[in-house]
Design a protein around this motif. Structure first.
Motif, PDB file in Angstrom:
ATOM      1  N   ARG A 239      15.569  -3.386 -10.702  1.00  0.00           N
ATOM      2  CA  ARG A 239      16.381  -2.420  -9.987  1.00  0.00           C
ATOM      3  C   ARG A 239      15.531  -1.738  -8.908  1.00  0.00           C
ATOM      4  O   ARG A 239      14.303  -1.660  -9.048  1.00  0.00           O
ATOM      5  N   PRO A 240      16.161  -1.249  -7.837  1.00  0.00           N
ATOM      6  CA  PRO A 240      15.390  -0.586  -6.778  1.00  0.00           C
ATOM      7  C   PRO A 240      14.548   0.574  -7.291  1.00  0.00           C
ATOM      8  O   PRO A 240      13.401   0.766  -6.856  1.00  0.00           O
ATOM      9  N   GLY A 241      15.084   1.345  -8.238  1.00  0.00           N
ATOM     10  CA  GLY A 241      14.324   2.471  -8.774  1.00  0.00           C
ATOM     11  C   GLY A 241      13.070   2.040  -9.493  1.00  0.00           C
ATOM     12  O   GLY A 241      12.038   2.724  -9.442  1.00  0.00           O
ATOM     13  N   ARG A 242      13.138   0.888 -10.168  1.00  0.00           N
ATOM     14  CA  ARG A 242      11.953   0.381 -10.867  1.00  0.00           C
ATOM     15  C   ARG A 242      10.876  -0.035  -9.867  1.00  0.00           C
ATOM     16  O   ARG A 242       9.692   0.210 -10.083  1.00  0.00           O
ATOM     17  N   ILE A 243      11.286  -0.630  -8.753  1.00  0.00           N
ATOM     18  CA  ILE A 243      10.329  -1.004  -7.713  1.00  0.00           C
ATOM     19  C   ILE A 243       9.678   0.247  -7.124  1.00  0.00           C
ATOM     20  O   ILE A 243       8.454   0.318  -6.964  1.00  0.00           O
ATOM     21  N   ARG A 244      10.491   1.239  -6.831  1.00  0.00           N
ATOM     22  CA  ARG A 244       9.965   2.476  -6.236  1.00  0.00           C
ATOM     23  C   ARG A 244       8.972   3.150  -7.176  1.00  0.00           C
ATOM     24  O   ARG A 244       7.896   3.588  -6.755  1.00  0.00           O
ATOM     25  N   ASN A 245       9.312   3.275  -8.467  1.00  0.00           N
ATOM     26  CA  ASN A 245       8.421   3.927  -9.429  1.00  0.00           C
ATOM     27  C   ASN A 245       7.103   3.178  -9.576  1.00  0.00           C
ATOM     28  O   ASN A 245       6.058   3.785  -9.821  1.00  0.00           O
ATOM     29  N   LEU A 246       7.157   1.864  -9.436  1.00  0.00           N
ATOM     30  CA  LEU A 246       5.929   1.071  -9.508  1.00  0.00           C
ATOM     31  C   LEU A 246       5.052   1.319  -8.292  1.00  0.00           C
ATOM     32  O   LEU A 246       3.844   1.550  -8.409  1.00  0.00           O
ATOM     33  N   ASP A 281      -6.312   0.145   0.077  1.00  0.00           N
ATOM     34  CA  ASP A 281      -5.753   1.439   0.468  1.00  0.00           C
ATOM     35  C   ASP A 281      -4.765   1.284   1.621  1.00  0.00           C
ATOM     36  O   ASP A 281      -3.718   1.950   1.654  1.00  0.00           O
ATOM     37  N   ASP A 282      -5.086   0.428   2.576  1.00  0.00           N
ATOM     38  CA  ASP A 282      -4.214   0.245   3.742  1.00  0.00           C
ATOM     39  C   ASP A 282      -2.830  -0.249   3.323  1.00  0.00           C
ATOM     40  O   ASP A 282      -1.802   0.263   3.797  1.00  0.00           O
ATOM     41  N   VAL A 283      -2.787  -1.231   2.434  1.00  0.00           N
ATOM     42  CA  VAL A 283      -1.508  -1.778   1.991  1.00  0.00           C
ATOM     43  C   VAL A 283      -0.749  -0.748   1.163  1.00  0.00           C
ATOM     44  O   VAL A 283       0.474  -0.591   1.304  1.00  0.00           O
ATOM     45  N   TRP A 284      -1.462  -0.008   0.299  1.00  0.00           N
ATOM     46  CA  TRP A 284      -0.808   0.988  -0.551  1.00  0.00           C
ATOM     47  C   TRP A 284      -0.157   2.082   0.294  1.00  0.00           C
ATOM     48  O   TRP A 284       1.006   2.434   0.089  1.00  0.00           O
ATOM     49  N   TYR A 285      -0.905   2.605   1.276  1.00  0.00           N
ATOM     50  CA  TYR A 285      -0.354   3.669   2.117  1.00  0.00           C
ATOM     51  C   TYR A 285       0.737   3.144   3.045  1.00  0.00           C
ATOM     52  O   TYR A 285       1.689   3.865   3.365  1.00  0.00           O
ATOM     53  N   ALA A 286       0.625   1.887   3.456  1.00  0.00           N
ATOM     54  CA  ALA A 286       1.697   1.308   4.271  1.00  0.00           C
ATOM     55  C   ALA A 286       2.993   1.229   3.471  1.00  0.00           C
ATOM     56  O   ALA A 286       4.086   1.454   4.009  1.00  0.00           O
ATOM     57  N   ALA A 287       2.875   0.928   2.175  1.00  0.00           N
ATOM     58  CA  ALA A 287       4.066   0.883   1.321  1.00  0.00           C
ATOM     59  C   ALA A 287       4.697   2.272   1.196  1.00  0.00           C
ATOM     60  O   ALA A 287       5.924   2.406   1.193  1.00  0.00           O
ATOM     61  N   GLN A 288       3.862   3.317   1.106  1.00  0.00           N
ATOM     62  CA  GLN A 288       4.410   4.672   1.012  1.00  0.00           C
ATOM     63  C   GLN A 288       5.140   5.045   2.298  1.00  0.00           C
ATOM     64  O   GLN A 288       6.178   5.726   2.269  1.00  0.00           O
ATOM     65  N   ARG A 293      10.273   5.977   5.361  1.00  0.00           N
ATOM     66  CA  ARG A 293      11.228   5.596   6.412  1.00  0.00           C
ATOM     67  C   ARG A 293      12.578   5.232   5.820  1.00  0.00           C
ATOM     68  O   ARG A 293      13.618   5.598   6.355  1.00  0.00           O
ATOM     69  N   ASN A 294      12.562   4.502   4.714  1.00  0.00           N
ATOM     70  CA  ASN A 294      13.821   4.052   4.117  1.00  0.00           C
ATOM     71  C   ASN A 294      14.615   5.195   3.515  1.00  0.00           C
ATOM     72  O   ASN A 294      15.835   5.099   3.363  1.00  0.00           O
TER      73      ASN A 294
END
Length: 538
Positions: A239-246, A281-288, A293-294
């Motif tokens: 579920r989208p919420g599970r992806i976000r929490n991860l 770190d770059d990939v992690w912060y890019a995901a945040q 944005r979303n």
């Protein structure tokens, strides 16, 4: 001595998970009481009352066996109660003294201790204080031990994050990348890296990622491990919420945080320790950044909702989200989903049609941009007086209702424990979460008043206003109008009332207009702004 001549007594036994760690069990208590009764044949055992695995912080009357003990005592089925020591009756001083007053003073039943004397009130009061002190000392020692283990980077228990496994035991337990294959040639660690790549590098949404993983039939961690929630199987889908929490967990960039989700009242120190990262770190912060944005403009939305992120519910305090029904745009409270927000169950907040509220808000904004003085004169009274009172009253009603609901949740949790539907650990966790929420709500209620708006850091310069005004006649895209709303609307609170069996909604709109009037004005980093309010009947 015959059974008829012997004095009827009851034996009360209790043990919690903390006591079990100290190797004190119901069995050891029963053996000690059996020896005591064998040495005192003038006592006749009526029955044992066992509260196994139950915290002493729960009042006697709310424990299954404790409640039955009180009922039988009131019915006169025994004259004395035998326990191993005072701490078996409870762990909190107030509860222990309340129990003593009930049995000894009100019912005339003597308390007998096997391992220690429970004779008079003075001795029992001292033992109550020592029992409470021992519990607090044990909790403090346990917390210090856990903190020390966390600072050393050791695994301290709990759910292991997807992509990691526990290597070693106790003193040597550490989180290590899990390279075990779970789908095709994907390991658990590779799956996490793939999720971050989709989100942080390719800019996909959490909903897109969840759909992709479900289409590929990649098992969730619950499905892989055969786990469920409270003995019930989960659906085993992403579920989208599970992806976000991860994705928001900093452990994946190599920072293991102990206590970041603690429900302890007043909070606790968050301890960070290094672990082997799964992404840079770059990939992690890019995901945040993609997540942020979303939240403003979701990729899966075919329509731009003008008031997204600024409209919220006056009942539960959650934001309204945009949805479409029969071709019409609506704003509905996120609390309409079960178990969201500070109130239990579904929120009764009324949904609002987009074509009703959006034109009203945009009309005010356009009037301000073209002729600010005219609009502000119209809103002046609400800005300086009644509007603020209306907002404060609405906030107070929301918070007070949330406190009442939390009290009901606490009563239901205790009732579920009494009926055996909750384990002691689940009850303590539930009560801790409720207490934490109540403390936060009470703090907000006490401090209710003009609050500082974090979004006011968004600077609206005269040049920007002039550019926006110039482009009004040429037309603005929906995304541009949405951004203007975020700049100039502080928040919109929808209040719902039930009259004549129907829901009626009104909206308190708080505008944030920059550098216009000299009254009712706030200042942030040198920029003047006016908070102007309007109440709309919807």
């Amino acid at each position: 001595m015959t059974d008829q001549e012997a004095i009827p007594v009851a034996a009360y036994l209790r043990v919690s998970s903390d006591d079990q760690r100290d190797r004190e069990t119901i069995k050891t208590q029963r053996e000690a009481i059996d020896r005591f009764l064998a040495q005192n044949p003038h006592y006749r055992l009526y029955r044992y009352y066992d509260d196994d695995g139950l915290s002493g912080t729960i009042p006697m009357a709310l424990r299954p066996a404790g409640g039955q003990l009180i009922a039988d005592a009131k019915a006169g089925k025994f004259l004395k109660i035998i326990v191993l020591r005072a701490s078996r009756l409870g762990r909190e001083e107030v509860d222990l003294l309340t129990t003593y007053n009930l049995f000894v003073d009100l019912l005339g039943i003597e308390l007998i201790g096997v391992a220690e004397s429970l004779g008079d009130r003075t001795i029992f009061g001292f033992q109550s204080i020592m029992a409470g002190y021992a519990r607090r000392q044990f909790l403090a020692d346990s917390a210090r031990g856990m903190d020390r283990a966390a600072r050393e980077g050791r695994y301290t228990g709990g759910i292991v994050p997807l992509g990691y496994r526990v290597e070693g035991r106790r003193q040597t337990a550490r989180l290590m990348p899990d390279e075990t294959l779970i789908w095709g040639d994907w390991s658990a660690a590779h799956l996490v890296r793939r999720i971050y790549h989709w989100l942080g590098v390719e800019g996909k949404s959490c909903r897109w990622i969840a759909n992709e993983l479900n289409l590929l039939c990649v098992p969730t961690v619950y499905e892989r491990d055969g786990r469920g929630i409270r003995d019930q199987r989960t659906q085993g889908i992403w579920r989208p919420g599970r992806i976000r929490n991860l994705v928001v967990n900093p452990v994946f960039r190599g920072v293991l945080q102990f206590g970041r989700r603690s429900s302890r009242v007043g909070g606790r120190e968050v301890i960070s320790a290094p672990v082997e990262p799964l992404v840079s770190d770059d990939v992690w912060y890019a995901a945040q950044e993609t997540l942020a944005r979303n939240r403003i403009i979701p990729k899966n939305s075919k329509r731009t909702y003008l008031l997204r992120s600024v409209i919220r519910c006056g009942i539960c305090g959650l934001n309204y989200c945009g949805s479409t029904s029969n071709g019409a745009a609506w704003y509905r409270c996120n609390g309409q989903l079960v178990e969201r927000g500070p109130i239990e169950g579904r929120c009764n907040g009324k949904s609002v049609r987009g074509d009703t509220i959006e034109p009203l808000i945009w009309s005010d904004i356009e009037r301000f941009l073209r002729s600010p003085g005219e609009l502000l004169d119209e809103l002046a009274i609400e800005s300086c007086g009644g509007g603020q009172a209306a907002v404060a009253e609405a906030e107070s009603i929301t918070l007070t209702a949330a406190i009442r609901d939390l009290d009901q949740q606490r009563k239901r949790a205790l009732d579920l424990r009494i009926r055996g539907h909750l384990t002691p650990e689940e009850l303590e966790t539930c009560l801790g979460e409720i207490a934490s929420k109540r403390t936060e709500i009470e703090r907000r209620l006490v401090a209710l008043g003009p609050e500082e708006d974090p979004e006011e850091a968004l600077e609206v310069t005269p040049d920007l206003l002039a550019e926006i005004t110039r482009r009004l006649d040429g037309g603005l895209r929906d995304e541009e109008r949405q951004e203007i709303v975020r700049l100039l609307v502080r928040r919109i609170t929808v209040q719902t009332e039930l009259r004549d069996g129907r829901k009626h909604a009104s909206a308190v709109v708080e505008y944030r207009f920059p550098s216009v009037v000299s009254t009712c004005r706030g200042t942030r980093e040198g920029q003047n702004y006016t908070v102007a309010r309007r109440v709309l009947q919807l």
